[in-house]
Scaffold this motif. Structure first.
Motif, PDB file in Angstrom:
ATOM      1  N   ALA A   1       5.805   3.565   0.805  1.00 45.15           N
ATOM      2  CA  ALA A   1       4.889   2.433   0.742  1.00 45.15           C
ATOM      3  C   ALA A   1       5.262   1.409   1.799  1.00 45.15           C
TER       4      ALA A   1
ATOM      5  N   TRP B   1       6.515  -3.689  -7.332  1.00 49.64           N
ATOM      6  CA  TRP B   1       5.452  -2.695  -7.200  1.00 49.64           C
ATOM      7  C   TRP B   1       5.970  -1.356  -7.683  1.00 49.64           C
TER       8      TRP B   1
ATOM      9  N   SER C   1       5.509   2.379  -7.565  1.00 48.37           N
ATOM     10  CA  SER C   1       4.880   3.380  -6.714  1.00 48.37           C
ATOM     11  C   SER C   1       5.067   4.749  -7.358  1.00 48.37           C
ATOM     12  N   CYS C   2       3.950   5.449  -7.587  1.00 46.81           N
ATOM     13  CA  CYS C   2       3.968   6.673  -8.380  1.00 46.81           C
ATOM     14  C   CYS C   2       3.771   7.914  -7.521  1.00 46.81           C
ATOM     15  N   GLU C   3       4.603   8.925  -7.759  1.00 41.67           N
ATOM     16  CA  GLU C   3       4.472  10.200  -7.062  1.00 41.67           C
ATOM     17  C   GLU C   3       3.486  11.110  -7.797  1.00 41.67           C
TER      18      GLU C   3
ATOM     19  N   GLY D   1      -0.272   3.343  -8.550  1.00 42.27           N
ATOM     20  CA  GLY D   1       0.895   2.644  -9.069  1.00 42.27           C
ATOM     21  C   GLY D   1       0.429   1.406  -9.792  1.00 42.27           C
TER      22      GLY D   1
ATOM     23  N   GLU E   1      -0.031   8.417   0.669  1.00 42.62           N
ATOM     24  CA  GLU E   1      -0.160   9.669  -0.079  1.00 42.62           C
ATOM     25  C   GLU E   1      -0.016  10.870   0.843  1.00 42.62           C
TER      26      GLU E   1
ATOM     27  N   SER F   1       0.836  -1.199   0.000  1.00 47.22           N
ATOM     28  CA  SER F   1       0.000   0.000   0.000  1.00 47.22           C
ATOM     29  C   SER F   1       0.870   1.247   0.000  1.00 47.22           C
ATOM     30  N   ASN F   2       0.513   2.207  -0.859  1.00 43.82           N
ATOM     31  CA  ASN F   2       1.196   3.495  -0.890  1.00 43.82           C
ATOM     32  C   ASN F   2       0.730   4.401   0.241  1.00 43.82           C
TER      33      ASN F   2
ATOM     34  N   THR G   1       9.699  -0.970  -6.456  1.00 42.35           N
ATOM     35  CA  THR G   1       9.950  -1.450  -5.105  1.00 42.35           C
ATOM     36  C   THR G   1       9.801  -2.971  -5.039  1.00 42.35           C
TER      37      THR G   1
ATOM     38  N   ASN H   1       2.874   9.447  -2.590  1.00 36.43           N
ATOM     39  CA  ASN H   1       2.747   8.237  -3.404  1.00 36.43           C
ATOM     40  C   ASN H   1       1.278   7.839  -3.486  1.00 36.43           C
TER      41      ASN H   1
END
Length: 398
Positions: free
Chosen positions: A118, A153, A155-157, A145, A111, A108-109, A167, A142
């Motif tokens: 994450a 995984w 993970s997107c900013e 993703g 945010e 899980s990210n 990751t 984050n």
């Protein structure tokens, strides 16, 4: 995603175009999905966790922001967002706390900005929590993703000139920043092993839809970033064109290619069976690309539901089941996860009560398809420190 700060504009008449694709082989679509009775029937009364579910389904709380994950010493992160599940035996390397025998991991990210990153929760084959740990730190906001076929995984900013980080959900290898996937306000990612591409959404009101073609499949260190080009209608054909400067400098990636199609707030993204679906929050739409025909159309548009009775609003994160059902989480709306069936029916699958200041994030199925994980990002408090991560178990159809 960030909480919406704008309302939807006028209905676009061209969105009535035919939708002729499929969620699974042989399931033909004639038009964007319309309300109907879902495969699991009506929602029952709220359970002890405040969740309305169909008959035969139960929920439990897996973790709460700022509290230790039960059965571990790890403190769960704030503002849980995008997520995915990984089979325990899918990792090529193991941490000391890893178990064998059919367990899985939910990643899980977080945010929040600064920090973000994450975390992961490890489950045994019976669903018992056996560990929790950090897989990414020191990043910003984050949001969503996507998982890769090689069990990492992405993970997107979700910030201007944001990065994608690759990751290790098994908690062994250090995360790696993947600059080649471009710098923009990243949202979600979906991997396509057939065309050896990674699709990417952009959370801007005039955002674009991208694909990344790695030089070597399974290695995201280098490759080509492309943007989708198409007309302004809600259906048609599309092409891809290289983005000259994926680093977003001096011009943003979305402004570098003439004719790039604009999407109003790109959100979740899901690939299956030579199709890719993604959501746009600014107009409450679910889009579908037929990757073999190079065509696009609408899988859902709330403005096309007669009488203003759209069951799905605030479209956000999305995942799919082996049945071909598409599960779409709401940011706001009725705090529901709705499903869109291969028969063009959209219906609520669950609803969270008492959390109107939150959003549903991170839907993902366990590897065997019997458990659905997701979070309420801000829980009952409406604050990022109030996040709650859930599991729903029941007779999901195959």
């Amino acid at each position: 995603m960030e909480r919406r700060s704008f309302l939807r504009g006028a209905v676009i008449g061209t969105s009535a175009a035919a939708f002729g694709g499929t969620l699974m082989p042989g399931a033909a679509h004639a038009a964007p999905a319309q309300p109907g009775t879902g495969p699991y029937g009506a929602l029952g009364p709220a359970d002890a966790n405040g969740i309305l579910l169909p008959a035969g389904f139960t929920s439990r709380i897996v973790a709460r922001s700022g509290q230790t994950v039960p059965g571990t010493s790890y403190t769960w992160h704030n503002a849980p967002d995008g997520g995915a599940c990984f089979a325990e035996d899918g990792g090529t390397s193991r941490s000391s706390e890893a178990e064998s025998g059919g367990g899985w991991i939910y990643v899980s990210n977080s945010e929040v900005n600064p920090s973000g990153g994450a975390s992961a929760v490890r489950f045994s084959a019976t669903g018992a929590v056996t560990g929790a740990y950090r897989v990414l730190s020191g990043t910003r906001q984050n949001c969503a993703g996507g998982r890769t076929p090689w069990n990492t995984w992405l993970s997107c900013e979700e910030v201007s000139l944001g990065y994608v980080y690759e990751t290790d959900p098994y908690g062994v290898k250090a995360a790696v920043r993947r600059d080649a996937l471009g710098r923009f306000k990243h949202e979600a990612a979906a991997a396509d092993p057939v065309r050896r591409a990674v699709y990417l959404t952009e959370d801007e009101t005039d955002g674009c839809f991208y694909r990344f073609l790695p030089t070597t499949w399974g290695d995201l260190s280098s490759g080509t970033l492309q943007v989708l080009k198409a007309g302004t209608a809600a259906s048609g054909s599309f092409t891809w064109q290289n983005v000259p400067d994926p680093d977003g400098s001096p011009a943003t990636t979305r402004s570098q290619v003439s004719g790039a199609k604009r999407f109003n707030g790109g959100e979740g993204c899901h690939y299956a069976d030579d199709k890719v679906w993604f959501t746009t929050k600014g107009d409450n739409r679910v889009w579908r690309l037929n990757l073999t025909a190079n065509t696009y159309e609408l899988a859902y548009d709330d403005s096309l539901v007669p009488g203003g009775a759209a069951p799905l609003t605030g479209v956000d994160n999305v995942t799919g089941a082996s049945s071909g059902d598409l599960y779409v989480a709401e940011d706001g709306g009725n705090m529901e996860i709705c499903l869109i069936t291969p028969a063009d029916t959209v219906a609520p699958f669950l609803r969270i009560t008492g959390q109107s200041g939150s959003e549903i994030t991170g839907p993902a199925f366990s590897p065997d398809g019997t458990r659905l994980y997701f979070s309420s990002q801000r829980g009952t408090s409406g604050s990022s420190s109030g996040g709650i991560t859930y599991e729903v178990t029941g007779p999901f159809r195959a």
